[in-house]
Scaffold this motif. Structure first.
Motif, PDB file in Angstrom:
ATOM      1  N   ILE A  81      13.060  -3.066   1.869  1.00 37.85           N
ATOM      2  CA  ILE A  81      12.349  -1.517   2.077  1.00 37.85           C
ATOM      3  C   ILE A  81      13.457  -0.770   1.745  1.00 37.85           C
ATOM      4  CG2 ILE A  81      10.734  -0.776   2.857  1.00 37.85           C
ATOM      5  CD1 ILE A  81      10.443  -3.682   3.680  1.00 37.85           C
ATOM      6  N   GLY A  82      14.028  -0.002   2.428  1.00 47.53           N
ATOM      7  CA  GLY A  82      15.252   0.694   3.609  1.00 47.53           C
ATOM      8  C   GLY A  82      14.575   2.321   3.805  1.00 47.53           C
ATOM      9  N   PHE A  83      15.767   3.133   2.935  1.00 45.14           N
ATOM     10  CA  PHE A  83      14.782   4.797   2.734  1.00 45.14           C
ATOM     11  C   PHE A  83      14.307   5.338   1.838  1.00 45.14           C
ATOM     12  CE2 PHE A  83      18.432   3.466   5.827  1.00 45.14           C
ATOM     13  CZ  PHE A  83      17.672   4.347   7.017  1.00 45.14           C
ATOM     14  N   ARG A  89       4.728   0.738  -4.869  1.00 40.10           N
ATOM     15  CA  ARG A  89       5.866   0.044  -4.480  1.00 40.10           C
ATOM     16  C   ARG A  89       6.860  -1.072  -5.065  1.00 40.10           C
ATOM     17  NH1 ARG A  89       5.935  -1.430   0.161  1.00 40.10           N
ATOM     18  NH2 ARG A  89       7.081   0.354   1.578  1.00 40.10           N
ATOM     19  N   ALA A  90       6.699  -1.644  -5.745  1.00 39.27           N
ATOM     20  CA  ALA A  90       6.976  -2.684  -5.619  1.00 39.27           C
ATOM     21  C   ALA A  90       7.007  -2.376  -7.456  1.00 39.27           C
ATOM     22  CB  ALA A  90       5.639  -4.257  -6.158  1.00 39.27           C
ATOM     23  N   SER A 108       4.331  -1.581   7.188  1.00 44.31           N
ATOM     24  CA  SER A 108       2.820  -2.596   7.947  1.00 44.31           C
ATOM     25  C   SER A 108       2.515  -3.944   7.070  1.00 44.31           C
ATOM     26  CB  SER A 108       1.953  -1.666   7.089  1.00 44.31           C
ATOM     27  OG  SER A 108       0.681  -2.609   6.570  1.00 44.31           O
ATOM     28  N   TYR A 109       2.771  -4.762   7.758  1.00 42.83           N
ATOM     29  CA  TYR A 109       2.818  -6.025   7.578  1.00 42.83           C
ATOM     30  C   TYR A 109       1.799  -6.728   5.910  1.00 42.83           C
ATOM     31  CZ  TYR A 109       4.289  -7.013  11.927  1.00 42.83           C
ATOM     32  OH  TYR A 109       4.807  -6.799  12.895  1.00 42.83           O
ATOM     33  N   ASP A 118       4.187  -7.081   2.579  1.00 39.03           N
ATOM     34  CA  ASP A 118       3.470  -8.693   1.710  1.00 39.03           C
ATOM     35  C   ASP A 118       2.916  -8.780   0.704  1.00 39.03           C
ATOM     36  OD1 ASP A 118       3.450 -11.829   2.794  1.00 39.03           O
ATOM     37  OD2 ASP A 118       1.212 -11.056   1.442  1.00 39.03           O
ATOM     38  N   LEU A 119       2.015  -7.868   0.218  1.00 38.92           N
ATOM     39  CA  LEU A 119       1.638  -7.968  -1.454  1.00 38.92           C
ATOM     40  C   LEU A 119       2.275  -6.972  -2.103  1.00 38.92           C
ATOM     41  CD1 LEU A 119      -1.849  -6.474  -0.534  1.00 38.92           C
ATOM     42  CD2 LEU A 119      -1.316  -7.896  -2.023  1.00 38.92           C
TER      43      LEU A 119
END
Lengths: 144, 548
Positions: free
Chosen positions: B49-51, B289-290, B394-395, B399-400
């Motif tokens: 995820i990172g920055f 995001r993905a 956010s969990y 996850d999504l």
């Protein structure tokens, strides 16, 4: 009568065929025989395909505003070939203010996104049955 | 660990130049950091995820995202004649839009002049009609090209419209290095979903690559392709298919360009993407995001670039037109707002918000304004752009994002194993999959498993507050005006130059050398879109492939 044969035709230049393809699939599931024309068909190509497959009815789809121009041309093309018993219906994005113009030109009915598959199936059946009655009286003029 | 710590310090306190002048606070005076993240001991977080601004760019491609640069508000517009569209452009610019996005009519998109029999009734209908450079000059009248970013939705004839834009810049002595924008130039999705193809996939892909190669040398600020999932989604695909098919197409373009000797680092940073923002709020955010993470990994593993920019996915977003309803069209404003918000929380670089009447007609000035205001309210009132990737961590979202990445990656591999995107177009794989998905969605809507408020739920058949237009009436006049202009231009131009440039273009197309300079010469001689496209029709033939 045997199962209804319908040509779903994409006329004009627009490539939006999601509606036409979904409807084709749904009509097949309702035991109709569906011929899909492919994109960008001219009125002449539509009528030739209708004749080749000896369809009972033609459904035209237009999403980009060409309906005022092209639907009447298909009707004209049918008339020129002496075909009077293949009704033409339409769908897609057809503004309400264009409906009376299209009906005056001879379009039997316009379905919109508000109509359910069930309504469309029943609508097609009733239009075809009405036409079939005329067909029997008018045998000589059936399509070649 | 030191590296992470440094980065963390920089990220926490960065915020672009604006930040120095204006620190960020909530209305209750709580300070807002540029980015929020967990304890630095959480190594797994930093890897995946990172920055923002760091590989794999899950959280955004820039350190401070909208603090340093807001997304471009870019409304797609065009109708009627070039002068009419120029008026709409001037209006949108005066109302705060900062970039242009040109919609061309279907004859132009299909390489047909306005006087072609197939163009009858379609001229100026869903976009602006362009026959020759003359029209294009009117379209950009009084718009300084070096201060504008212009995006053009043009594919099969992309080179022609690109060359017209260059020709105008040359005429005005605007340096080509300074003109900026995006040419859609993504032909593969036309066969898959959008339908405005002319030539067979292989030949048309070659034209796409010719433009990419030329643009990278001569117009460094123009993105020569916008690889589009939008139309794939609109045709019925789900979010996973949207990303997977888009990336499979992208791989084809990059592979082809590299075959022509272009280096990954000179092309990948110029590639842009175009996605849809649909109604499922969190899935869409996770999708964006993905998408960044998938693309970063894909480019890194497949092409081994040196420039970090090669791994950054830049994208434009449009809210999903297919979700708009003709019933109670006012509700579409709320749909568009949610979709636009998802795009912003997903880190889009530019955005088109649909007008509420776009399911029915081209937007009028009122509905176009509401669409523009929707973006401005999100940008300037809601505060969502004050911090970067606010939902990161956010969990549910993470996850999504992971699930989406996994599904998309395996689908991309599937297509590559099949022989790649061109093969998948030719054997009808994409079209079949999308058609099935569209039909399933429709069935769910009819069964009311998928709720569409005001359409299949609580449908009151209420009348609309807004009157929509019939775009039929001015038709004949529009056709005639455009045809008269076309004939006037044909009379005025130098016929010898016309024939010479078309002949040379034909030779270039046959010999497989880059055709862009020849199209540019033809465009400057006022050859028409139809004449130039006819040369390619002669050389490549026309594609009629369509699934039954």
């Amino acid at each position: 009568m045997s199962s209804i044969r319908i040509l779903i035709g994409k006329v004009g230049l627009d490539g939006h065929n999601r509606g036409a393809l979904v409807l084709a699939e749904a009509l097949r599931e309702n035991e109709m025989e569906v011929i899909y024309s492919g994109l960008r068909q001219t009125p002449e190509q539509i009528v030739k395909k209708a004749i080749a497959h000896n369809v009972h009815i033609i459904g035209l789809s237009s999403m980009a505003g060409a309906h005022r121009h092209i639907f009447p041309q298909v009707l004209e093309e049918l008339k020129m070939r002496g075909i009077t018993n293949v009704p033409v219906i339409g769908g897609g994005i057809i503004p309400a203010c264009d409906l009376s113009f299209l009906f005056d030109q001879g379009v039997s009915r316009i379905f919109t996104r508000s109509d359910s598959i069930d309504e469309i199936v029943k609508g097609i059946q009733s239009i075809v049955i009405t036409c079939q009655k005329d067909r029997k009286i008018d045998r000589k003029e059936t399509i070649r | 660990m030191n590296e992470i710590e440094n980065k963390r310090h920089q990220i926490d306190y960065s915020g672009g130049d604006e930040f120095q002048k204006k620190p960020y606070f909530t209305p209750s005076n709580i300070p807002i950091r540029n980015c929020y993240h967990p304890n630095i001991k959480d190594q797994a977080f930093y890897k995946k995820i990172g920055f923002p601004g760091s590989y794999p760019y899950t959280r955004g491609i820039y350190d401070s995202m909208y603090r340093s640069k807001l997304w471009s508000i870019r409304q797609y517009a065009g109708f009627g004649s070039a002068s009419q569209t120029n008026e709409r452009f001037q209006y949108l610019l005066s109302e705060g839009q900062d970039a242009l996005s040109v919609a061309f009519d279907l004859p132009t998109q299909l390489g047909l002049d306005s006087d072609h029999p197939l163009a009858k009734g379609e001229v100026g209908k869903v976009g602006v009609s362009i026959d020759s450079l003359y029209d294009m000059e009117l379209l950009f009248k009084d718009i300084p090209l070096d201060q504008m970013r212009t995006s053009m939705t043009i594919n099969a004839p992309a080179i022609i419209l690109y060359c017209m834009y260059i020709a105008i810049a040359e005429k005005r002595k605007t340096p080509l290095q300074s003109i900026a924008g995006t040419i859609q130039n993504d032909i593969l999705k036309e066969y898959i979903a959008r339908g405005t193809y002319i030539y067979p996939p292989k030949d048309s892909t070659r034209l796409t690559i010719d433009l990419i190669i030329y643009a990278q040398k001569h117009t460094p600020k123009i993105h020569p392709i916008s690889i589009s999932g939008y139309h794939i989604r609109e045709a019925g695909a789900n979010a996973v298919q949207e990303l997977a098919y888009t990336f499979a197409n992208a791989i084809t373009y990059l592979d082809e360009a590299i075959k022509h000797g272009v280096s990954i680092d000179s092309i990948a940073p110029r590639v842009s993407f175009f996605f849809s923002s649909d109604t499922n709020f969190f899935e869409e955010i996770a999708k964006f995001r993905a998408a960044r993470r998938i693309w970063a990994n894909l480019v890194k593993e497949r092409y081994v670039p040196n420039d970090p920019k090669s791994c950054q996915l830049r994208f434009h977003t449009q809210t999903a037109g297919s979700t708009l309803t003709e019933q109670e069209p006012e509700n579409n404003i709320i749909r568009v707002t949610l979709q636009a918000l998802a795009a912003v929380l997903g880190g889009t670089q530019s955005l088109h918000t649909n007008a509420l009447d776009e399911a029915e007609a081209l937007p009028n000035e009122t509905t176009a304004r509401i669409a523009l205001r929707t973006q401005q309210i999100i940008a300037f009132e809601s505060g969502v752009s004050d911090t970067t990737d606010p939902l990161g961590g956010s969990y549910f979202i993470e996850d999504l994002t992971d699930e989406m990445e996994e599904l998309v990656t395996s689908k991309v591999s599937e297509i590559l194993e099949m022989g790649g995107a061109i093969r998948a177009v030719e054997n009808g794989y994409y079209q079949r999959e999308i058609q099935q998905a569209a039909y399933q969605t429709h069935k769910k809507m009819e069964a009311r498993e998928k709720i569409v408020v005001g359409a299949n739920k609580s449908n009151q058949k209420n009348a609309s507050l807004f009157s929509t237009i019939s775009y039929g009436k001015q038709n004949e006049q529009q056709d005639n005006y455009q045809i008269d202009t076309l004939y006037a231009i044909k009379k005025r131009r130098n016929e010898i130059k016309v024939l010479k440039s078309l002949r040379e273009l034909r030779e270039a197309a046959t010999e497989e050398i880059n055709v862009v300079p020849y199209v540019l010469q033809a465009v400057k001689s006022y050859c028409t879109v139809g004449e130039i496209s006819d040369v390619f029709r002669e050389v490549f033939g026309e594609y009629t492939g369509e699934l039954e």
